[in-house]
Scaffold this motif. Structure first.
Motif, PDB file in Angstrom:
ATOM      1  N   VAL A 182       0.821  -1.199   0.000  1.00 10.98           N
ATOM      2  CA  VAL A 182       0.000   0.000   0.000  1.00 10.98           C
ATOM      3  C   VAL A 182       0.864   1.261   0.000  1.00 10.98           C
ATOM      4  O   VAL A 182       0.498   2.272  -0.617  1.00 10.98           O
ATOM      5  CB  VAL A 182      -0.963  -0.005   1.206  1.00 10.98           C
ATOM      6  N   ALA A 183       2.028   1.234   0.673  1.00 10.00           N
ATOM      7  CA  ALA A 183       2.859   2.437   0.734  1.00 10.00           C
ATOM      8  C   ALA A 183       3.400   2.803  -0.638  1.00 10.00           C
ATOM      9  O   ALA A 183       3.394   3.972  -1.034  1.00 10.00           O
ATOM     10  CB  ALA A 183       4.008   2.233   1.724  1.00 10.00           C
ATOM     11  N   LEU A 184       3.884   1.807  -1.369  1.00  5.17           N
ATOM     12  CA  LEU A 184       4.415   2.077  -2.700  1.00  5.17           C
ATOM     13  C   LEU A 184       3.325   2.603  -3.627  1.00  5.17           C
ATOM     14  O   LEU A 184       3.547   3.519  -4.426  1.00  5.17           O
ATOM     15  CB  LEU A 184       5.038   0.806  -3.274  1.00  5.17           C
ATOM     16  N   HIS A 185       2.118   2.061  -3.510  1.00  4.25           N
ATOM     17  CA  HIS A 185       1.014   2.517  -4.360  1.00  4.25           C
ATOM     18  C   HIS A 185       0.545   3.914  -3.954  1.00  4.25           C
ATOM     19  O   HIS A 185       0.209   4.734  -4.814  1.00  4.25           O
ATOM     20  CB  HIS A 185      -0.134   1.507  -4.303  1.00  4.25           C
ATOM     21  N   LEU A 186       0.526   4.195  -2.655  1.00  8.02           N
ATOM     22  CA  LEU A 186       0.157   5.540  -2.214  1.00  8.02           C
ATOM     23  C   LEU A 186       1.220   6.551  -2.645  1.00  8.02           C
ATOM     24  O   LEU A 186       0.887   7.677  -3.040  1.00  8.02           O
ATOM     25  CB  LEU A 186      -0.009   5.570  -0.693  1.00  8.02           C
ATOM     26  N   ALA A 187       2.475   6.165  -2.595  1.00 11.12           N
ATOM     27  CA  ALA A 187       3.548   7.046  -3.066  1.00 11.12           C
ATOM     28  C   ALA A 187       3.364   7.369  -4.548  1.00 11.12           C
ATOM     29  O   ALA A 187       3.518   8.517  -4.973  1.00 11.12           O
ATOM     30  CB  ALA A 187       4.913   6.385  -2.829  1.00 11.12           C
ATOM     31  N   LEU A 188       3.024   6.351  -5.351  1.00  8.49           N
ATOM     32  CA  LEU A 188       2.751   6.595  -6.772  1.00  8.49           C
ATOM     33  C   LEU A 188       1.578   7.545  -6.951  1.00  8.49           C
ATOM     34  O   LEU A 188       1.590   8.416  -7.822  1.00  8.49           O
ATOM     35  CB  LEU A 188       2.451   5.271  -7.473  1.00  8.49           C
ATOM     36  N   ALA A 189       0.549   7.377  -6.119  1.00  8.40           N
ATOM     37  CA  ALA A 189      -0.631   8.235  -6.228  1.00  8.40           C
ATOM     38  C   ALA A 189      -0.267   9.696  -5.985  1.00  8.40           C
ATOM     39  O   ALA A 189      -0.691  10.597  -6.721  1.00  8.40           O
ATOM     40  CB  ALA A 189      -1.703   7.775  -5.243  1.00  8.40           C
ATOM     41  N   TYR A 190       0.524   9.942  -4.957  1.00 13.43           N
ATOM     42  CA  TYR A 190       0.979  11.317  -4.707  1.00 13.43           C
ATOM     43  C   TYR A 190       1.800  11.834  -5.892  1.00 13.43           C
ATOM     44  O   TYR A 190       1.647  12.983  -6.318  1.00 13.43           O
ATOM     45  CB  TYR A 190       1.841  11.357  -3.444  1.00 13.43           C
ATOM     46  N   GLY A 191       2.690  10.987  -6.415  1.00  9.67           N
ATOM     47  CA  GLY A 191       3.531  11.418  -7.528  1.00  9.67           C
ATOM     48  C   GLY A 191       2.737  11.736  -8.781  1.00  9.67           C
ATOM     49  O   GLY A 191       3.022  12.701  -9.488  1.00  9.67           O
ATOM     50  N   LEU A 192       1.703  10.944  -9.058  1.00  9.15           N
ATOM     51  CA  LEU A 192       0.880  11.186 -10.255  1.00  9.15           C
ATOM     52  C   LEU A 192       0.096  12.492 -10.142  1.00  9.15           C
ATOM     53  O   LEU A 192      -0.305  13.063 -11.156  1.00  9.15           O
ATOM     54  CB  LEU A 192      -0.079  10.011 -10.477  1.00  9.15           C
ATOM     55  N   GLY A 193      -0.127  12.946  -8.911  1.00 12.07           N
ATOM     56  CA  GLY A 193      -0.829  14.217  -8.710  1.00 12.07           C
ATOM     57  C   GLY A 193       0.096  15.343  -8.309  1.00 12.07           C
ATOM     58  O   GLY A 193      -0.355  16.347  -7.758  1.00 12.07           O
ATOM     59  N   ALA A 194       1.404  15.195  -8.585  1.00 11.52           N
ATOM     60  CA  ALA A 194       2.386  16.196  -8.165  1.00 11.52           C
ATOM     61  C   ALA A 194       2.133  17.536  -8.848  1.00 11.52           C
ATOM     62  O   ALA A 194       1.561  17.617  -9.938  1.00 11.52           O
ATOM     63  CB  ALA A 194       3.803  15.710  -8.458  1.00 11.52           C
ATOM     64  N   ARG A 195       2.613  18.562  -8.210  1.00 10.48           N
ATOM     65  CA  ARG A 195       2.394  19.928  -8.697  1.00 10.48           C
ATOM     66  C   ARG A 195       3.135  20.200 -10.001  1.00 10.48           C
ATOM     67  O   ARG A 195       2.602  20.832 -10.904  1.00 10.48           O
ATOM     68  CB  ARG A 195       2.859  20.905  -7.608  1.00 10.48           C
ATOM     69  N   HIS A 196       4.381  19.708 -10.096  1.00 10.20           N
ATOM     70  CA  HIS A 196       5.222  20.037 -11.246  1.00 10.20           C
ATOM     71  C   HIS A 196       5.225  18.903 -12.259  1.00 10.20           C
ATOM     72  O   HIS A 196       5.285  17.724 -11.897  1.00 10.20           O
ATOM     73  CB  HIS A 196       6.647  20.337 -10.786  1.00 10.20           C
ATOM     74  N   PRO A 197       5.181  19.228 -13.560  1.00 13.55           N
ATOM     75  CA  PRO A 197       5.107  18.194 -14.598  1.00 13.55           C
ATOM     76  C   PRO A 197       6.251  17.192 -14.537  1.00 13.55           C
ATOM     77  O   PRO A 197       6.044  16.002 -14.764  1.00 13.55           O
ATOM     78  CB  PRO A 197       5.146  19.005 -15.906  1.00 13.55           C
ATOM     79  N   GLU A 198       7.477  17.653 -14.231  1.00 11.94           N
ATOM     80  CA  GLU A 198       8.598  16.722 -14.202  1.00 11.94           C
ATOM     81  C   GLU A 198       8.453  15.676 -13.104  1.00 11.94           C
ATOM     82  O   GLU A 198       8.917  14.534 -13.254  1.00 11.94           O
ATOM     83  CB  GLU A 198       9.933  17.466 -14.063  1.00 11.94           C
ATOM     84  N   ASP A 199       7.802  16.044 -12.001  1.00  8.33           N
ATOM     85  CA  ASP A 199       7.562  15.064 -10.939  1.00  8.33           C
ATOM     86  C   ASP A 199       6.486  14.062 -11.364  1.00  8.33           C
ATOM     87  O   ASP A 199       6.568  12.880 -11.025  1.00  8.33           O
ATOM     88  CB  ASP A 199       7.149  15.778  -9.648  1.00  8.33           C
ATOM     89  N   ARG A 200       5.491  14.544 -12.109  1.00 10.30           N
ATOM     90  CA  ARG A 200       4.469  13.616 -12.609  1.00 10.30           C
ATOM     91  C   ARG A 200       5.086  12.632 -13.606  1.00 10.30           C
ATOM     92  O   ARG A 200       4.706  11.451 -13.647  1.00 10.30           O
ATOM     93  CB  ARG A 200       3.320  14.398 -13.251  1.00 10.30           C
ATOM     94  N   ILE A 201       6.043  13.102 -14.383  1.00 11.12           N
ATOM     95  CA  ILE A 201       6.720  12.208 -15.337  1.00 11.12           C
ATOM     96  C   ILE A 201       7.505  11.137 -14.577  1.00 11.12           C
ATOM     97  O   ILE A 201       7.530   9.967 -14.979  1.00 11.12           O
ATOM     98  CB  ILE A 201       7.625  13.024 -16.272  1.00 11.12           C
TER      99      ILE A 201
END
Length: 900
Positions: free
Chosen positions: A756-775
């Motif tokens: 669950v932690a790895l998936h929640l981390a991905l979820a935060y990353g996919l909604g990141a503020r900056h485009p490069e973090d979403r990439i």
């Protein structure tokens, strides 16, 4: 007389220095300067309080005693002579009062060429220019200092705040320095700042007023603004030049004269500049000053852009021209068809309707060309395309079952062995230590770029060669590091455990080897508890420092032949069988492993499918062998992660969540206790084994540059690391700096459960503020899917939880999902979105971006089908709502894929 000057300097009597300098003749000043240079060298070895006492007097005296302008400029600019106290420049001006004007002018220009950009330095240079009766230099440094002085003057008027334009009108250098703003690589920060968006008291308005007064050349300002906007640059700078241009209110003749510039801006500039250029082009078209060919050329570039507003505006402009003159269809409709490849379905539909309205019935060649372009439209437009062109061959269509396109699964890359020769090792050490300033807290570029691999190889190499060839190694290191602060002064301040870097850790080991760190300091360092931090970053840094102190002791005593914890693979993981062999060598040599080194080795060892290695470890008959066997057989994460249990905006009992001062919930994860860590590992590792409740507070540990070793500390426990580093991702999704999701791609390459932690981390990353973090998050998502470790339903639920708690924005998720789908991972993306959409569709008022998210899901479903995807709750109800909003239309489109 020079003795009096040196005495005054040593006593720190800076006000007494200028008269003493002026009393000296040329020979006396040269003699005094030699003594002052020796004093400056001597002072570098003093403590900072003693240095600070004489710094200002030394600064003034040295400047006054130099007889050459070049040497004087170098002395004045010396960074070791500056202090935070009041500037000594007025005293230097007095000390230079008897110099020739030409000499002073030469000095002013030499100083202006250096990186001196403060208000005090600008004032000093401008005063030198006044004394020399020469024009003020116009370097970037001078302009930056000038802008700072102007900014300061705004807030220090006798009657309070002063209008900017009034200050500039009274400035004697504004006509020379203001135009230079348009030639600098980057604008000074003060120039682009203003108090509120609607204020008129800012630089653009002031420059317009000065142009109206005739102080500045208006036509020159226009030309320079346009040039900078065409050239591009930082977003803030571009907004400034655009605002100046808008303030100048261009005439029709000026707009027409820059036609080619507007087309370039519309094609390539940032959105706000491109939008302005598009408006100008529309005005030029209205006045009949934009030819069809020119419109076609610029439209082809604009329709290729991702900004929906720009594409929509260009289609509107093309529609107006086609309505006005149908004869342009042959030239403009192929350009309109460029929008068929746009990712937004609504824009595709607008372009298709425009083609349908203006397509000449008798032009067979044009019809065929447009029919070919329409093949890239999705199934939602199939009926309209068929009605317009008949049956269209889908370009690139492949018969047979759908095949998901995912990146190859990353393979483990074997770690390069430690440098085997003195020359190779010394080169590695010098590269890592010279790439940073010892007194700084940021590691060098090499350590940041290569992660922990260079550090680990070098650390092991130092231990090996210190035992095998101590004399040759120490001699080569002293020669390679000669002249560095490290060799000149040793390590007078030991690293702070919470913020230690790999470069600082390496410095301790090298310092111990070369005698720059005392053996007593090493003994004290080894006994110190380094893992006392309150956050995971500090705890992981503490492990690094504990290992460094232990290795510092090893190289000082030649105790061990090599390190046990050196990784086998690039992730930082250690092969279990290889560790057994290392322990066997230690056993044969009668050497006891270092506690920190062996503990790190346990944390790195691959536990999966290592039963044979466990048997071999137990057969060693040593305490370390038994511990290794038990560690592998237990096959437990360092710290088991607890699920948060959140499913809606009302958390259930026992959930881990926190409410900040603003009332926003922070979805984080707790970890459970691991008693064996606290019972059998050194004290510096104990934090890792304690239970931890998540904390959303910032802890001042930043980015990949500072922490390349974190993931390599626990390379087989990615889920635990994800839970501990979750706060970084939470900040990245909110208002954090760029690059906060740097660790997601390497994190999914770690071993252990993808929970669950790895998936929640991905979820935060996919909604990141900056485009490069979403990439970064998209890259991690695709790799996890390729590894067949992705739980699409779980990730979808985590995304819904974060949206439900207002922690990520839906439009950012849509952008990330669209990026992932564009790689060909349609089924992966659809599976994730199918898990998130039920919660988002249940809102009474759909969040902004839901329509875009539905569009991505519909595109994926049309590409890969819905086989194996459960019907999405709420989809039918959303599709059945009144109106023709993006959300309703895309819901209907997605629903159709489930019913066909």
């Amino acid at each position: 007389m020079s003795d009096d000057l040196i005495t005054a300097v040593r006593n720190g009597h800076h006000r007494a220095v200028p008269p003493l300098v002026l009393k000296l003749d040329r020979a006396g000043r040269r003699a005094a300067l030699a003594e002052l240079k020796e004093l400056r060298k001597e002072a570098r070895g003093w403590d900072w309080q003693r240095q600070d006492k004489i710094r200002k007097a030394l600064h003034v005296a040295g400047a006054g005693c130099h007889t050459g302008a070049a040497g004087c400029a170098g002395w004045i600019a010396g960074r070791d002579l500056r202090s935070w106290s009041r500037s000594p420049y007025p005293l230097i001006l007095v000390a230079l009062g008897d110099r020739d004007p030409a000499w002073l002018g030469d000095l002013a220009h030499r100083l202006a060429a250096k990186s001196l950009n403060s208000e005090a330095e600008y004032t000093f240079i401008s005063e030198l220019a006044r004394m020399a009766a020469c024009p003020i230099p116009t370097t970037d440094s001078v302009v930056e200092g000038w802008s700072e002085r102007i900014s300061t003057a705004r807030w220090h008027g006798r009657s309070g705040r002063v209008e900017l334009v009034e200050i500039l009108r009274s400035d004697p250098h504004v006509a020379v320095l203001a135009p230079r703003l348009f030639e600098m690589r980057e604008l000074p920060a003060q120039v682009g700042w203003y108090e509120t968006p609607d204020t008129t008291d800012h630089w653009p308005a002031a420059l317009r007023a000065l142009a109206a007064d005739g102080v500045l050349d208006r036509s020159q300002l226009v030309e320079r603004c346009v040039t900078r906007l065409v050239r591009g640059g930082k977003t803030g700078d571009q907004r400034f030049f655009l605002t100046v241009l808008q303030q100048l209110s261009l005439t029709e003749d000026e707009e027409r004269a820059h036609l080619r510039d507007w087309t370039g801006m519309a094609a390539d500039a940032i959105s706000v500049v491109a939008s302005h250029a598009q408006d100008v082009l529309a005005r030029l078209d209205t006045r009949g000053e934009l030819s069809t060919r020119e419109l076609a050329e610029v439209s082809g570039s604009v329709l290729f852009r991702r900004e929906k507003k720009l594409v929509r505006g260009q289609l509107i402009l093309l529609g107006k021209v086609l309505n006005r003159d149908g004869s342009t269809a042959g030239e403009l409709l192929p350009v309109v068809a460029e929008a068929f490849g746009n990712e937004d379905v609504a824009l595709q539909e607008r372009a298709l309707k425009l083609v349908a309205r203006h397509l000449p019935a008798e032009d067979a060649a044009l019809r065929e060309e447009l029919s070919f372009a329409a093949a890239q439209l999705g199934p939602i437009h199939r009926e309209a395309v068929t009605a317009l062109f008949g049956e269209v061959d889908e370009d690139g269509a492949v018969e047979g079952p759908y095949e998901e396109l995912l990146p190859p699964v990353p393979e483990l890359i074997r770690f390069d062995p430690a440098p085997g020769s003195v020359a190779e090792l010394v080169e590695e050490v010098a590269a890592q230590l010279k790439s940073r300033s010892w007194q700084g807290s940021t590691p060098g570029a090499l350590a940041a770029a290569s992660g922990s691999s260079a550090f680990e190889r070098t650390l092991d190499g130092l231990v090996r060669l210190a035992r095998a060839d101590r004399a040759g190694l120490t001699e080569a290191l002293r020669e390679a590091l000669a002249g560095t602060w490290f060799m000149e002064h040793g390590i007078d301040q030991q690293p702070e455990p919470s913020y230690v870097t790999t470069s600082e850790a390496l410095s301790l080991v090298v310092g111990s080897l070369l005698g720059r760190v005392s053996y007593q300091a090493v003994v004290e360092g080894k006994s110190r508890w380094t893992g006392a931090g309150t956050c995971a970053h500090a705890a992981l840094n503490g492990v690094l420092l504990a290992r460094a102190w232990e290795a510092a002791g090893d190289v000082a005593t030649d105790r061990v032949p090599f390190l046990l914890a050196t990784p086998t693979w690039h992730t930082g993981a250690l092969d279990a069988a290889e560790l057994v062999e290392r322990l066997r060598t230690y056993q044969r040599l009668g050497i006891a492993p270092g506690p920190a080194d062996f503990s790190q080795a346990l944390l790195r060892v691959r536990r999966k499918e290592a039963s044979v290695a466990a048997e071999a470890a137990a057969a060693l008959g040593t305490a370390q062998g038994d511990r290794l066997a038990a560690w592998i057989r237990a096959d437990e994460p360092v710290a088991p992660v607890l699920r948060h249990g959140l499913t809606s905006d009302r958390p259930s009992a026992g959930n881990w969540w926190q409410r900040s001062a603003s009332g926003v919930r922070h979805v984080l994860l707790a970890t459970r206790e691991r008693p064996v860590i606290q019972q059998e590992f050194p004290r510096s590792f104990h934090w890792l084994g304690r239970p931890h409740v998540p904390d959303s507070r910032s802890c001042y540990h930043w980015g990949a540059e500072q922490c390349p070793h974190w993931l390599a500390t626990l390379p087989e426990d990615g889920d635990t690391l994800a839970a501990w580093l979750m706060t970084d991702l939470l900040n990245t999704a909110d208002e954090g700096p760029r690059g906060g999701a740097w660790f997601l791609p390497p994190l999914v390459e770690t071993g252990g459960e993808a929970g669950v932690a790895l998936h929640l981390a991905l979820a935060y990353g996919l909604g990141a503020r900056h485009p490069e973090d979403r990439i970064s998050a998209v890259d991690a998502l695709l790799v996890l899917a390729a590894q067949r470790r992705l739980d699409s339903a779980l990730l979808g639920r985590e995304l819904a939880v974060l949206v439900d708690h207002d922690l990520v924005k839906v439009n950012r998720l849509a952008d990330a999902a669209r990026t992932a789908a564009a790689t060909g991972a349609y089924r992966t993306v659809l599976g994730v979105l199918a898990g998130a959409l039920p919660t988002l569709l249940a809102y009474e008022k759909a969040p902004r971006g839901v329509g875009d998210l539905l569009a991505v899901a519909a595109e994926c479903a049309e590409r890969c089908g819905t086989e194996g995807i459960e019907p999405i709750a709420g989809l039918a109800a959303t599709a059945g709502r009144k109106g023709a909003s993006q959300t309703v239309r895309q819901a209907a489109r997605l629903l159709k894929t489930f019913t066909e």
